[in-house]
Design a protein around this motif. Structure first.
Motif, short mmCIF file in Angstrom:
data_model
loop_
_atom_site.label_atom_id
_atom_site.label_comp_id
_atom_site.label_asym_id
_atom_site.label_seq_id
_atom_site.Cartn_x
_atom_site.Cartn_y
_atom_site.Cartn_z
N ILE A 181 -7.23 1.86 -0.66
CA ILE A 181 -8.22 1.01 0.01
C ILE A 181 -8.18 -0.39 -0.58
N ARG A 216 0.83 -1.21 0.00
CA ARG A 216 0.00 0.00 0.00
C ARG A 216 0.87 1.26 0.00
N ALA A 253 -12.23 -0.64 6.12
CA ALA A 253 -11.01 -0.07 5.54
C ALA A 253 -10.99 1.45 5.59
#
Length: 550
Positions: free
Chosen positions: A238, A223, A256
């Protein structure tokens, strides 16, 4: 608060769930007390999907006002529980038609009509129409196709301009992208997402939020890499990991932090604490299913299951509520014509024949209905399925051996007719419009009222004497045969307000044999199953129980 605009684009590959994501976000924002409207722009040249093959495109979803729309509109309605209209699905065909018609009428005062600005302005006008007409807090607009497709370019330019016009503080760009997982190497790859975002940037659009679809969870380092190279905040990356049911997705995206990020980015004050208890209960019931019911779905377009998406979802809604898993056996009506019904329908707990147009497969649908009638198997016929059930009953129980619909293109006793055409002109009029253009054919579309007969099963199911359901059909029951079929036991349990049109039939001496000309599947919701599908599934469970006892 001025209306906020959220634009949802897709990258890397098609079919990664933009529609479900947009619908889920609508669900989460609505749970925060916001009013939400969803809209989709489809880049194909067809005016709408009404004339497209269900085998290629999937089902045509019908709205309250009778608009023929993309199946994603069904996702929007099911997740947000908001009834949409013709402005919910705008195609390139609609846009170009409107511009060309305006040019032909002199609306552009002789100026040269071009993609920029005229096509772009027409696209923008549909976005702003929803904001002006419905005055929602948030409009969520999905752009069909994949970033990089040539046909999507006018829509992407339009949403870039909207951000400039209304101010970026009122606009959020959300990009749904695929993070491929290389199973042999055991790693995920972010490069396709980076390239997709670069393509968006080249068009003047910087995504604010990335929804990363993956079959495996994304760790923090992945991420962070995506955030760094795509120029977004870490909390705006996300994860969207594959789930066992799409109805789990709103809860997963809530966990999330998607809705919180969106509200923060758009400066939206959350009016209430999000209330997702009904969705939590739905997922809990889904986990707790403890039985399976076997249903034969006999249709014309079974090679593509999305052709009957809303029917399957309506069954799923009822199944979750009843703690039942639905095992659908997809049966081609033409296979029944070739093999007979026994090899395909024996041992099933229930039979369902959904809608369709044209003569192909009609004989198989009739055989399925007759098999259900004679073997006391719960049966639900929808649209064309209802028509063929009535024809099968007329042939087997009323000695009308040549009964049929004029849609079948054969000389027959016309049980179903195009009401605005003389019967003598109907045989030989094909589905493609031989001798009659499709737009000239009479058609009932959208919400219509029906009056339910006293003491009928339908009145018991709906707990009402009058209902409203969505219609999508051309051929109507011929009232000349109503009396003879009623004498043989067919109950006309739903009719129009003026009693002239038949909307539903049933058999009183059968565990569950119901045919409806309308489409109840379009009104079913995951947190509020449609009563007709609920009753049908209960009958199937009872049939299964009876079979086990015997």
């Amino acid at each position: 608060m001025s209306t906020k605009y959220i634009f949802v684009t897709g990258g890397v590959v098609s079919g990664i769930g933009k529609g479900i994501t947009a619908a889920s976000l609508g669900c989460l924002l609505k749970a925060r007390g916001l009013t939400v409207r969803n809209q989709k722009f489809d880049p194909y040249i067809n005016i709408d999907p009404g004339m497209m093959s269900p085998i290629q495109h999937g089902e045509v979803f019908i709205t309250e006002d009778g608009a023929e729309t993309d199946l994603d509109i069904g996702h929007y309605e099911r997740f947000t529980d908001v009834s949409l209209d013709i402005e919910s699905d705008i195609t390139s065909g609609m846009v170009y038609r409107n511009v060309i018609n305006r040019e032909r009428c002199g609306g552009y005062m002789g100026t040269t009509v071009q993609v920029v600005p005229h096509i772009i302005n027409e696209i923008k006008s549909h976005v702003f129409h929803v904001a002006r007409h419905d005055r929602p807090d948030v409009v969520i607009i999905e752009i069909g196709g994949t970033v990089g497709d040539m046909e999507s370019l006018p829509f992407l330019e339009a949403i870039r301009q909207i951000a400039y016009q209304v101010g970026h503080e009122n606009v959020l760009f959300m990009h749904v992208t695929l993070i491929p997982y290389l199973r042999m190497a055991g790693e995920v790859k972010t490069k396709p997402t980076q390239h997709s975002v670069q393509k968006l940037l080249s068009l003047g659009i910087q995504p604010d939020v990335l929804i990363c679809r993956s079959e495996v969870p994304l760790d923090q380092s992945v991420r962070q890499k995506i955030a760094l190279y795509c120029n977004v905040n870490l909390d705006c990356v996300i994860p969207n990991v594959d789930v066992d049911t799409v109805y789990r997705l709103p809860l997963m995206l809530e966990e999330a932090g998607l809705a919180d990020v969106v509200c923060r980015k758009l400066g939206i004050a959350q009016f209430v604490e999000p209330d997702l208890r009904r969705w939590q209960q739905l997922v809990s019931r889904f986990k707790a299913v403890n039985q399976t019911v076997n249903i034969a779905l006999v249709g014309k377009y079974v090679s593509l299951h999305d052709a009957y998406l809303s029917v399957v979802e309506a069954l799923t809604h009822a199944g979750i509520d009843l703690g039942t898993d639905i095992n659908i056996d997809w049966v081609s009506a033409e296979d029944i014509e070739d093999d007979g019904p026994e090899p395909h329908l024996a041992g099933k707990d229930a039979i369902l024949v959904p809608g369709g147009f044209g003569p192909r497969g009609m004989a198989g649908m009739m055989q399925a209905a007759e098999y259900a009638q004679s073997n006391m198997i719960p049966f639900l016929g929808i649209g064309l399925g209802m028509q063929m059930a009535v024809v099968a009953f007329a042939r087997s129980s009323a000695d009308l051996a040549d009964a049929h619909s004029t849609e079948a293109e054969v000389t027959c006793r016309p049980l179903f007719i195009l009401p605005e055409l003389p019967i003598s002109e109907q045989n030989g009029v094909s589905e493609e419009g031989i001798g009659l253009k499709p737009e000239e054919k009479p058609m009932r579309r959208g919400a219509c009222d029906s009056v339910l007969a006293q003491d009928s099963l339908l009145r018991q199911i709906y707990q009402a004497d009058q209902i409203s359901e969505r219609h999508h059909h051309r051929w109507e029951f011929n009232p000349a045969y109503r009396e003879v079929l009623a004498e043989k036991g067919l109950v006309f349990s739903g009719v129009s307000d003026d009693q002239s049109l038949v909307d539903a039939v049933e058999l009183s001496d059968h565990p569950f044999f119901v045919g409806v000309i309308y489409h109840p599947e379009f009104r079913s919701r995951p947190i509020r199953p449609h009563p007709l599908f609920h009753a049908y599934l209960r009958a199937a469970l009872q049939q299964q129980k009876s079979g086990q006892q015997s």
